[in-house]
Design a protein around this motif. Structure first.
Motif, PDB file in Angstrom:
ATOM      1  N   TYR A  46       0.726  -1.185   0.400  1.00  0.00           N
ATOM      2  CA  TYR A  46       0.394  -0.269   0.440  1.00  0.00           C
ATOM      3  C   TYR A  46       0.683   1.430  -0.385  1.00  0.00           C
ATOM      4  N   GLU A  47       0.318   2.021  -0.670  1.00  0.00           N
ATOM      5  CA  GLU A  47       0.928   3.561  -0.079  1.00  0.00           C
ATOM      6  C   GLU A  47       0.562   3.600   0.948  1.00  0.00           C
ATOM      7  N   ASP A  48      -0.460   3.363   0.758  1.00  0.00           N
ATOM      8  CA  ASP A  48      -0.621   4.231   2.429  1.00  0.00           C
ATOM      9  C   ASP A  48      -2.419   3.282   2.776  1.00  0.00           C
ATOM     10  N   LEU A  49      -2.358   3.021   4.324  1.00  0.00           N
ATOM     11  CA  LEU A  49      -3.747   2.624   4.893  1.00  0.00           C
ATOM     12  C   LEU A  49      -4.040   3.869   5.817  1.00  0.00           C
ATOM     13  N   GLN A  50      -5.200   4.566   5.047  1.00  0.00           N
ATOM     14  CA  GLN A  50      -6.611   5.331   5.626  1.00  0.00           C
ATOM     15  C   GLN A  50      -7.064   5.039   6.321  1.00  0.00           C
ATOM     16  N   CYS A  51      -7.570   5.820   7.706  1.00  0.00           N
ATOM     17  CA  CYS A  51      -8.951   5.147   8.013  1.00  0.00           C
ATOM     18  C   CYS A  51     -10.202   7.096   8.466  1.00  0.00           C
ATOM     19  N   LEU A  52     -11.734   5.972   8.284  1.00  0.00           N
ATOM     20  CA  LEU A  52     -12.262   6.999   7.812  1.00  0.00           C
ATOM     21  C   LEU A  52     -13.329   6.809   9.455  1.00  0.00           C
ATOM     22  N   GLU A  53     -13.224   7.197  10.158  1.00  0.00           N
ATOM     23  CA  GLU A  53     -14.149   7.709  11.988  1.00  0.00           C
ATOM     24  C   GLU A  53     -15.269   8.004  11.291  1.00  0.00           C
ATOM     25  N   ILE A  54     -16.772   7.584  11.650  1.00  0.00           N
ATOM     26  CA  ILE A  54     -18.103   7.985  11.399  1.00  0.00           C
ATOM     27  C   ILE A  54     -18.590   8.615  12.758  1.00  0.00           C
ATOM     28  N   GLY A  55     -18.944   9.685  13.112  1.00  0.00           N
ATOM     29  CA  GLY A  55     -20.022  10.121  13.766  1.00  0.00           C
ATOM     30  C   GLY A  55     -21.453  10.617  13.576  1.00  0.00           C
ATOM     31  N   LYS A  56     -21.824  10.749  14.593  1.00  0.00           N
ATOM     32  CA  LYS A  56     -22.784  11.541  14.494  1.00  0.00           C
ATOM     33  C   LYS A  56     -23.113  12.806  13.833  1.00  0.00           C
ATOM     34  N   TYR A  57     -21.932  13.667  14.648  1.00  0.00           N
ATOM     35  CA  TYR A  57     -21.762  15.159  13.850  1.00  0.00           C
ATOM     36  C   TYR A  57     -20.986  15.517  13.077  1.00  0.00           C
ATOM     37  N   SER A  58     -19.694  14.471  13.049  1.00  0.00           N
ATOM     38  CA  SER A  58     -18.508  14.590  12.254  1.00  0.00           C
ATOM     39  C   SER A  58     -17.657  13.295  11.794  1.00  0.00           C
ATOM     40  N   SER A  59     -16.789  13.408  11.079  1.00  0.00           N
ATOM     41  CA  SER A  59     -15.999  12.830  10.691  1.00  0.00           C
ATOM     42  C   SER A  59     -14.975  13.029  10.512  1.00  0.00           C
ATOM     43  N   TYR A  90     -10.596  11.489   9.052  1.00  0.00           N
ATOM     44  CA  TYR A  90      -9.886  10.957   7.652  1.00  0.00           C
ATOM     45  C   TYR A  90      -8.326  11.142   7.739  1.00  0.00           C
ATOM     46  N   TYR A  91      -8.371   9.951   8.282  1.00  0.00           N
ATOM     47  CA  TYR A  91      -6.147   9.810   8.374  1.00  0.00           C
ATOM     48  C   TYR A  91      -5.232   8.813   7.461  1.00  0.00           C
ATOM     49  N   SER A  92      -4.230   9.512   7.787  1.00  0.00           N
ATOM     50  CA  SER A  92      -2.966   7.689   7.945  1.00  0.00           C
ATOM     51  C   SER A  92      -3.304   6.676   9.128  1.00  0.00           C
ATOM     52  N   SER A  93      -4.022   5.865   8.747  1.00  0.00           N
ATOM     53  CA  SER A  93      -3.542   4.736   9.614  1.00  0.00           C
ATOM     54  C   SER A  93      -1.797   4.408  10.109  1.00  0.00           C
ATOM     55  N   PHE A  94      -1.237   4.039   8.879  1.00  0.00           N
ATOM     56  CA  PHE A  94       0.182   4.231   9.031  1.00  0.00           C
ATOM     57  C   PHE A  94       0.762   5.245  10.211  1.00  0.00           C
ATOM     58  N   VAL A  95       0.673   6.252   9.463  1.00  0.00           N
ATOM     59  CA  VAL A  95       1.146   7.662  10.449  1.00  0.00           C
ATOM     60  C   VAL A  95       0.867   7.897  11.708  1.00  0.00           C
ATOM     61  N   PHE A  96      -0.010   7.724  11.861  1.00  0.00           N
ATOM     62  CA  PHE A  96      -0.568   7.577  13.377  1.00  0.00           C
ATOM     63  C   PHE A  96      -0.962   6.352  14.039  1.00  0.00           C
ATOM     64  N   ASN A  97      -0.431   5.202  14.024  1.00  0.00           N
ATOM     65  CA  ASN A  97       0.655   4.139  15.328  1.00  0.00           C
ATOM     66  C   ASN A  97       1.571   4.300  15.041  1.00  0.00           C
ATOM     67  N   SER A  98       2.988   4.529  13.789  1.00  0.00           N
ATOM     68  CA  SER A  98       3.963   5.109  14.076  1.00  0.00           C
ATOM     69  C   SER A  98       4.574   5.767  14.956  1.00  0.00           C
ATOM     70  N   ASP A  99       3.383   6.959  14.855  1.00  0.00           N
ATOM     71  CA  ASP A  99       3.178   8.447  16.224  1.00  0.00           C
ATOM     72  C   ASP A  99       2.633   7.788  17.239  1.00  0.00           C
ATOM     73  N   SER A 100       2.294   6.847  18.147  1.00  0.00           N
ATOM     74  CA  SER A 100       1.930   6.629  18.803  1.00  0.00           C
ATOM     75  C   SER A 100       2.990   5.261  19.063  1.00  0.00           C
ATOM     76  N   LEU A 101       3.511   4.287  18.797  1.00  0.00           N
ATOM     77  CA  LEU A 101       4.657   3.906  19.253  1.00  0.00           C
ATOM     78  C   LEU A 101       5.968   4.534  19.613  1.00  0.00           C
ATOM     79  N   ILE A 102       6.029   5.667  18.905  1.00  0.00           N
ATOM     80  CA  ILE A 102       7.072   5.990  19.378  1.00  0.00           C
ATOM     81  C   ILE A 102       6.715   7.782  20.227  1.00  0.00           C
ATOM     82  N   ALA A 103       5.653   7.906  20.604  1.00  0.00           N
ATOM     83  CA  ALA A 103       5.366   7.934  21.939  1.00  0.00           C
ATOM     84  C   ALA A 103       5.480   7.431  22.754  1.00  0.00           C
TER      85      ALA A 103
END
Length: 279
Positions: free
Chosen positions: A56-69, A71-84
């Motif tokens: 993949y060039e990227d794995l991206q995630c769409l989170e859908i709520g009641k009032y908003s959604s 959309y972001y990179s799951s790869f980048v978020f997971n990498s930032d979380s691991l480094i944090a």
């Protein structure tokens, strides 16, 4: 100097290529809950093999709520979380490791990988926050009316990830797109800025196949999860078309824009830049 090792690695990998460099990890403690949702949809961006994550060039995630959604990179978020987490356990370390899956271009900054998109259903707007590559001090954000594409629904059907989908077509900002949406999930949303069909968009691509978003997983939960947003402190508001121009300059003349100098006399390698939005 703290984190010198990771900076040297970034420079050594990209020194002779006009490629914007991946930014350093982000502080994860600045996120706040803006909504609650029950569904997450994961999309492969430009997969060479839909069954192999590393293509993949990227794995991206769409989170859908009641009032908003969101959309972001799951790869980048997971990498930032691991480094944090790693930093919290090693507060006195002088360098940080390169952690997390980042697709086919692990050291490269890609606008659509390091961007986050928030659709505000009540205000009818879309907010785009672009995290700049290494060497650019501040990020940028833009706001636009959350207007749906002018879709033409066709009779063709296709099975995607176990869901029966129907075909739709549109022309949006310089490109012609084909989308496949499912009425089994009657949510007018989809990857990136796509929306406005009577069901969730599970696959969409342009007619040149330069950009291809395809659903690979849908998570539904009976217990609501928080949809979180960064503070984006220091990000500068910019017009959407000005943002497109800045991204173009970064891709075509990164070292000059970032103010990065090096002593090599070898010519820089040119890169092919094909923006998602042409207008």
């Amino acid at each position: 100097m703290k984190y010198l090792n990771i900076i040297m690695l970034l420079v050594s990998v990209n020194a002779l290529s006009q490629v914007p460099m991946r930014p350093l990890s982000r502080n994860m403690s600045t996120m706040e809950t803006i909504d609650w949702g029950n569904i997450k949809v994961y999309y492969a961006l430009n997969a060479l093999d839909i069954n192999t994550l590393g293509t993949y060039e990227d794995l991206q995630c769409l989170e859908i709520g009641k009032y908003s959604s969101k959309y972001y990179s799951s790869f980048v978020f997971n990498s930032d979380s691991l480094i944090a987490d790693w930093k919290a356990k090693h507060p006195h370390a002088q360098s940080v490791p390169r952690l997390g899956e980042l697709g086919r271009y692990p050291n490269k900054w890609l606008c659509y990988t390091y961007s986050e998109f928030y659709k505000d259903f009540r205000k009818g707007v879309l907010l785009e926050y672009v995290r700049m590559p290494y060497g650019i001090k501040n990020g940028y954000w833009s706001i636009e009316k959350n207007t749906s594409q002018n879709w033409q629904i066709k009779e063709d059907t296709l099975l995607i990830n176990g869901y029966l989908c129907q075909k739709a077509m549109c022309y949006f900002r310089g490109r012609s797109y084909v989308a496949w949406f499912t009425m089994d999930i009657p949510i007018e949303n989809g990857p990136w800025k796509f929306a406005g069909l009577p069901g969730l968009i599970l696959k969409v691509y342009d007619d040149k196949k330069l950009y291809d978003f395809e659903c690979v997983k849908i998570e539904k939960s009976k217990i609501s999860f928080p949809i979180k947003k960064y503070s984006y402190m220091g990000y500068r508001l910019i017009d959407r078309k000005q943002l497109l121009q800045l991204v173009k300059q970064l891709n075509e003349n990164y070292f000059e824009v970032a103010g990065i100098k090096f002593t090599s006399t070898k010519p820089l390698k040119k890169i092919d830049y094909e923006p998602l939005e042409l207008e």
